[in-house]
Design an enzyme around this catalytic site. Sequence first.
Site, mmCIF file in Angstrom:
data_model
loop_
_atom_site.group_PDB
_atom_site.id
_atom_site.type_symbol
_atom_site.label_atom_id
_atom_site.label_comp_id
_atom_site.label_asym_id
_atom_site.label_seq_id
_atom_site.Cartn_x
_atom_site.Cartn_y
_atom_site.Cartn_z
ATOM 1 N N THR A 136 43.295 78.504 30.123
ATOM 2 C CA THR A 136 43.830 79.347 29.043
ATOM 3 C C THR A 136 43.557 78.742 27.663
ATOM 4 O OG1 THR A 136 45.937 80.042 28.059
ATOM 5 C CG2 THR A 136 46.041 78.167 29.497
ATOM 6 N N ASP A 137 43.533 79.603 26.665
ATOM 7 C CA ASP A 137 43.398 79.117 25.277
ATOM 8 C C ASP A 137 44.675 78.427 24.795
ATOM 9 O OD1 ASP A 137 45.027 81.383 25.032
ATOM 10 O OD2 ASP A 137 43.818 82.335 23.463
ATOM 11 N N GLU A 138 45.781 78.595 25.545
ATOM 12 C CA GLU A 138 47.061 78.051 25.079
ATOM 13 C C GLU A 138 47.069 76.527 25.071
ATOM 14 O OE1 GLU A 138 50.543 80.207 26.357
ATOM 15 O OE2 GLU A 138 49.359 81.981 26.794
ATOM 16 N N TYR A 162 54.285 75.551 30.125
ATOM 17 C CA TYR A 162 53.129 76.206 30.770
ATOM 18 C C TYR A 162 51.820 75.623 30.249
ATOM 19 C CZ TYR A 162 49.404 79.673 31.330
ATOM 20 O OH TYR A 162 48.189 80.277 31.573
ATOM 21 N N LYS A 166 48.863 73.422 32.147
ATOM 22 C CA LYS A 166 47.453 73.848 32.236
ATOM 23 C C LYS A 166 46.541 72.809 31.583
ATOM 24 C CE LYS A 166 45.901 77.173 33.692
ATOM 25 N NZ LYS A 166 45.466 77.587 35.057
HETATM 26 P P1 NAD Z 1 49.642 85.495 37.951
HETATM 27 O O1 NAD Z 1 50.927 84.797 37.713
HETATM 28 O O2 NAD Z 1 49.603 86.995 37.867
HETATM 29 O O3 NAD Z 1 49.092 85.125 39.407
HETATM 30 C C1 NAD Z 1 49.109 83.837 39.914
HETATM 31 C C2 NAD Z 1 48.815 83.909 41.418
HETATM 32 O O4 NAD Z 1 48.829 82.557 41.938
HETATM 33 C C3 NAD Z 1 49.869 84.686 42.198
HETATM 34 O O5 NAD Z 1 49.235 85.563 43.102
HETATM 35 C C4 NAD Z 1 50.656 83.609 42.933
HETATM 36 O O6 NAD Z 1 51.187 84.067 44.179
HETATM 37 C C5 NAD Z 1 49.605 82.543 43.129
HETATM 38 N N1 NAD Z 1 50.177 81.195 43.270
HETATM 39 C C6 NAD Z 1 51.141 80.624 42.495
HETATM 40 N N2 NAD Z 1 51.437 79.388 42.943
HETATM 41 C C7 NAD Z 1 50.628 79.163 44.020
HETATM 42 C C8 NAD Z 1 50.452 78.070 44.902
HETATM 43 N N3 NAD Z 1 51.178 76.944 44.762
HETATM 44 N N4 NAD Z 1 49.523 78.186 45.874
HETATM 45 C C9 NAD Z 1 48.801 79.309 46.024
HETATM 46 N N5 NAD Z 1 48.930 80.389 45.228
HETATM 47 C C10 NAD Z 1 49.839 80.314 44.239
HETATM 48 O O7 NAD Z 1 48.611 84.825 36.962
HETATM 49 P P2 NAD Z 1 47.347 85.456 36.217
HETATM 50 O O8 NAD Z 1 47.799 86.058 34.945
HETATM 51 O O9 NAD Z 1 46.566 86.273 37.167
HETATM 52 O O10 NAD Z 1 46.550 84.116 35.853
HETATM 53 C C11 NAD Z 1 45.576 83.584 36.744
HETATM 54 C C12 NAD Z 1 44.984 82.336 36.128
HETATM 55 O O11 NAD Z 1 44.399 82.652 34.871
HETATM 56 C C13 NAD Z 1 46.028 81.244 35.852
HETATM 57 O O12 NAD Z 1 45.448 79.997 36.160
HETATM 58 C C14 NAD Z 1 46.297 81.373 34.357
HETATM 59 O O13 NAD Z 1 46.686 80.127 33.810
HETATM 60 C C15 NAD Z 1 44.943 81.813 33.861
HETATM 61 N N6 NAD Z 1 44.939 82.603 32.609
HETATM 62 C C16 NAD Z 1 45.758 83.713 32.507
HETATM 63 C C17 NAD Z 1 45.697 84.479 31.336
HETATM 64 C C18 NAD Z 1 46.528 85.740 31.181
HETATM 65 O O14 NAD Z 1 46.528 86.342 30.104
HETATM 66 N N7 NAD Z 1 47.250 86.203 32.220
HETATM 67 C C19 NAD Z 1 44.830 84.122 30.303
HETATM 68 C C20 NAD Z 1 44.012 82.981 30.459
HETATM 69 C C21 NAD Z 1 44.075 82.254 31.625
HETATM 70 P P1 TYD Z 2 53.074 87.040 26.940
HETATM 71 O O1 TYD Z 2 52.549 88.322 27.479
HETATM 72 O O2 TYD Z 2 54.244 86.399 27.624
HETATM 73 O O3 TYD Z 2 51.838 86.025 26.860
HETATM 74 P P2 TYD Z 2 51.750 84.544 26.174
HETATM 75 O O4 TYD Z 2 53.102 84.079 25.828
HETATM 76 O O5 TYD Z 2 51.122 83.750 27.265
HETATM 77 O O6 TYD Z 2 50.851 84.728 24.984
HETATM 78 O O7 TYD Z 2 53.473 87.256 25.415
HETATM 79 C C1 TYD Z 2 52.508 87.701 24.479
HETATM 80 C C2 TYD Z 2 53.175 87.697 23.134
HETATM 81 O O8 TYD Z 2 54.213 88.681 23.118
HETATM 82 C C3 TYD Z 2 53.850 86.381 22.811
HETATM 83 O O9 TYD Z 2 53.678 86.112 21.413
HETATM 84 C C4 TYD Z 2 55.308 86.617 23.133
HETATM 85 C C5 TYD Z 2 55.473 88.102 22.824
HETATM 86 N N1 TYD Z 2 56.484 88.808 23.626
HETATM 87 C C6 TYD Z 2 57.465 89.599 22.993
HETATM 88 O O10 TYD Z 2 57.495 89.696 21.761
HETATM 89 N N2 TYD Z 2 58.362 90.244 23.768
HETATM 90 C C7 TYD Z 2 58.379 90.155 25.124
HETATM 91 O O11 TYD Z 2 59.274 90.765 25.782
HETATM 92 C C8 TYD Z 2 57.362 89.367 25.765
HETATM 93 C C9 TYD Z 2 57.315 89.241 27.259
HETATM 94 C C10 TYD Z 2 56.425 88.716 24.965
#
Ligand code: NAD
Ligand code: TYD
Length: 358
Positions: A136-138, A162, A166
Amino acid sequence: MTILVTGGAGFIGSNFVLDWLAGVDTRDERVVNLDALTYAGNLANLASLAGDSRHVFVKGDIGDRALLDQLLATHRPRAVLHFAAESHVDRSIHGPGEFMRTNVQGTFNLLEAVRAHWMSLPGDERSSFRFHHVSTDEVYGSLAPDAPAFTEAHPYEPNSPYSASKAASDHLVRAWHHTYGLPVTTSNCSNNYGPYHFPEKLIPLMIVNALADKSLPIYGDGMQVRDWLYVSDHCSAIRAVLARGRPGQVYNVGGWNEKPNREIVHTICALLDELRPHTQGTYARLITHVTDRPGHDRRYAIDARKIERELGWRPAETFESGIRKTVRWYLDHADWVANVQSGGYRDWVQQQYGASTA
Ligand code: NAD
Ligand code: TYD
């Protein structure tokens, strides 16, 4: 040939598996999908693959070394794509322990299992093997309003449990390449949105709350900026890195779509006003400002020029096209939303796959 995906029942992982098995270049390659099915994992996302022998789902934890060894020995994947993680910042603030267990300890465990597997491969399979880490970019922390976007050289300054977990996993992946020569790649991507997004994150939460006449809670002043990417563009970026990325390299992935949260919520309300007008007027009437998230990062922005220059990747969707598709998807998938919210999808798993592996 086979790839092993971790976390392939989550939001991005399930989109990746579906895209992979639909892709012209990839659809003949089997996917072994290892997922612990935490609250965020949902096999209903993969319902269209039921009975498809190209998809082997295994319910299990990346912390289970014996299971990893067995899967790697049995399926001999040519690549491992690591999506599994705890992914929600707010949950990490309430309970960071699970984030350390899965994101840090789990990634370490996976790297060790993959390293043993990789070392056992014959020469040609060994040199073409890849481990791709989805990050992630975070990890880069928060940007000032006028600061340039994150490049791959930006210092790591994670601010939430989080992002710290990461960042730790990114460092492990880097070290396993540097020390052991494991052929790894890492992608650091901005915020994703699209189908199958669990409605605890901003965009799906606002859509499902609006449709249920519930309030739309914006944290603080709502002027925090995220750089939004439609999920299938993230999937295509990972495929590009797997196909053409250089081992040991990091690629930043983003949509060139910086937007403040307030604008996102107003855009969703306007789309719903158009597509599902409400008798009591605009959905924007449901917006409320609530207490800010502790340690809330102000701005993320990705400089995605490296992946474009080296691998020829660019996003296909604009924010306007992607958010319209997303809102439509949620309108068309009320059953999916109801199942996720009721927890009924766990019953579906039991019914479809039984207790563990199918
Ligand atoms: P998500 O929370 O929707 O899904 C995570 C999945 O991992 C779930 O299916 C969960 O059951 C599984 N999981 C959790 N713990 C586990 C374990 N110990 N063993 C096996 N499986 C396990 O997450 P996502 O949004 O799909 O993100 C996927 C990846 O992409 C993550 O690594 C996250 O850090 C990264 N990422 C997410 C975003 C975003 O915007 N959602 C952006 C950049 C990077
Ligand atoms: P989120 O989807 O949780 O992603 P991340 O925190 O990983 O960027 O949140 C996106 C942005 O939206 C973040 O600045 C927090 C804000 N946010 C709200 O303002 N209200 C909400 O109920 C949630 C879940 C997020």
